[in-house]
Design an enzyme around this catalytic site. Structure first.
Site: not given
Lengths: 302, 302
Positions: A15, A240, A249
């Site tokens: 996701r 990002c 992440n």
């Protein structure tokens, strides 16, 4: 230094990691990724989001992906639901947990979801109630708990305020997220301590970005407070959006390597996890954004 | 958690970082790099090594580089001296400190310098004595203190043994190095604790590689034991010769960012440090191997 003996990881790669990919990743690849993650031992996977395809075309296949997964007993599948329409669409997919979200920074809330923090929580309240009534768990993602791209530093009071609102609307556990990856260990500990005013340690997840390379040090600092739930993204999927070209992440591989090296159990097979990351990275035509994955793949190549 | 309020950094980029570059980096570029590092506030710089140019052609310009530096008061310049010949050549360059080296793993010692750990220390003993007699400080680099490419895990007893030998031959302070970057926080703490049997905390430097992305977490673990001297390499210069294509030295930028974020003083101007890293990275035709440098350069580019 008292550390948890076991850590529970939530892989958000399918996701959070794939939601900005252009062109969108096909459903069968996402399903293949979820299958490989659960084969590697991941027991919590954030699969997709039920958001308008006009806003996030990458997740338009949400129901197809959820229906296509061969579910494993003991694995929990979560989805992001930004509103009641999304929640109603999500229910048919039988998620174990839905995720609502809010920011600890007013400026971020306004720019990201066009309303104040308080308004966002009011809007989420019926979604949370409906989920709990349907027997679906609810997690609250708290973004910008250590830094905001617009406001800079975020105070502990702001984090505690958001955590309190989350608790009030019925959220069962929360993510303390360093959305822009500017946090360092002591700041992260302050954000966690602020969250502890409203949630106990078992209901707090660490979610750290590696934009400034700080994610593992921040994880260590969180472990030292007793946090034992963390989110990460296989192959470091997901850049990002607030720092073009920068890492987002933290990679699940890097996190698992550190935890295992510290004697902390995760239930994850690192080699199979590297395979899962290589699968999606190959599809995307780039190297995994993970030091551990690259070191292991280099070793395998001899 | 008691943390040091100040950290002293040694940038090893000009020596450790550039010693494997092909073709060799010209002397004027190395000198330019040293000038930019000291302008950024670095007060200890490992400049070059006095080793046979047959073995390491990249450092054949050692005397030229040392002579070309416009020295700043308060900055210490160190050089690697593998033997008496090297030491005698180094003396004319007036280093503040020489560096001798040894491994905590017998297999690594044999494969790397073709003798046992004990033999290597015997060979270094006269170099150390000569340096001390000449008023030059002596640092001992202890490689493979947490992992060895041949032996795997390295015991605390092996680290303590090497530290004891270093102390015995007159070495004044030592680097606890994770040469292959496989260490994780608790293992690094064990290696430091083993070293503490022979050196006090003020004479122990942490030297962590980021091959598996663990360097900052390991740094945090070392800080928590009171270590306040660390080595790093601007722009993450220097790959890992034992894992092709993998990251080696932790980037000074990443380390400084974490330390400043924790309120720990370094005396370093991060923006000027990023400039120094960009200077050498531009010359080498690649991006800095530093998350912080990339995030800051991306921000500057808008």
């Amino acid at each position: 230094m008292t550390l948890p003996s076991r850590v529970q990881l939530i892989d958000v790669g399918p996701r959070d990691g794939l939601q900005n990919e252009k062109p969108p990743v096909p459903a069968e690849i996402k399903i293949g990724l979820v299958h490989r993650l659960q084969a590697a031992g991941l027991t919590e996977i954030e699969v997709t989001s039920f958001v308008s395809p006009k806003w996030v075309p990458q997740m338009a296949d949400n129901a197809v992906v959820m229906a296509g997964i061969e579910r494993q007993v003991g694995v929990r599948y979560s989805v992001l639901t930004p509103n009641m329409v999304g929640f109603q669409a999500a229910v048919a997919s039988r998620p174990h947990e839905i995720v609502v979200f809010g920011a600890a920074s007013q400026a971020f809330s306004q720019k990201n979801i066009n309303c104040s923090i308080e308004e966002s929580m009011e809007r989420f309240a019926p979604v949370v109630q409906a989920a709990l009534a349907a027997g679906i768990a609810v997690r609250g993602a708290m973004s910008c708990t250590v830094g905001c791209p617009y406001e800079g530093e975020v105070s502990a009071a702001s984090v505690a305020h958001l955590a309190g609102l989350m608790k009030q609307i019925g959220v069962q556990r929360v993510d303390v997220a360093d959305t822009i990856g500017t946090g360092t260990p002591l700041k992260v500990q302050k954000a966690i301590e602020a969250t502890l005013q409203h949630f106990d340690i078992d209901h707090i997840c660490g979610h750290f970005h590696d934009t400034y390379g700080q994610a593992l040090a921040n994880t260590l600092a969180a472990l030292q407070l007793g946090v034992w739930n963390f989110q990460s993204s296989v192959a470091g999927l997901g850049g990002c959006p607030y720092a073009k070209g920068a890492t987002g992440n933290v990679a699940t591989e890097d996190l698992v390597y550190m935890l295992h090296g510290m004697g902390i159990t995760t239930g994850i097979d690192l080699d199979k996890l590297v395979d899962a990351g290589a699968f999606i990275s190959d599809f995307l035509g780039r190297k995994p954004n993970s030091n551990v994955a690259q070191a292991i793949l280099n070793k395998r190549a001899g």
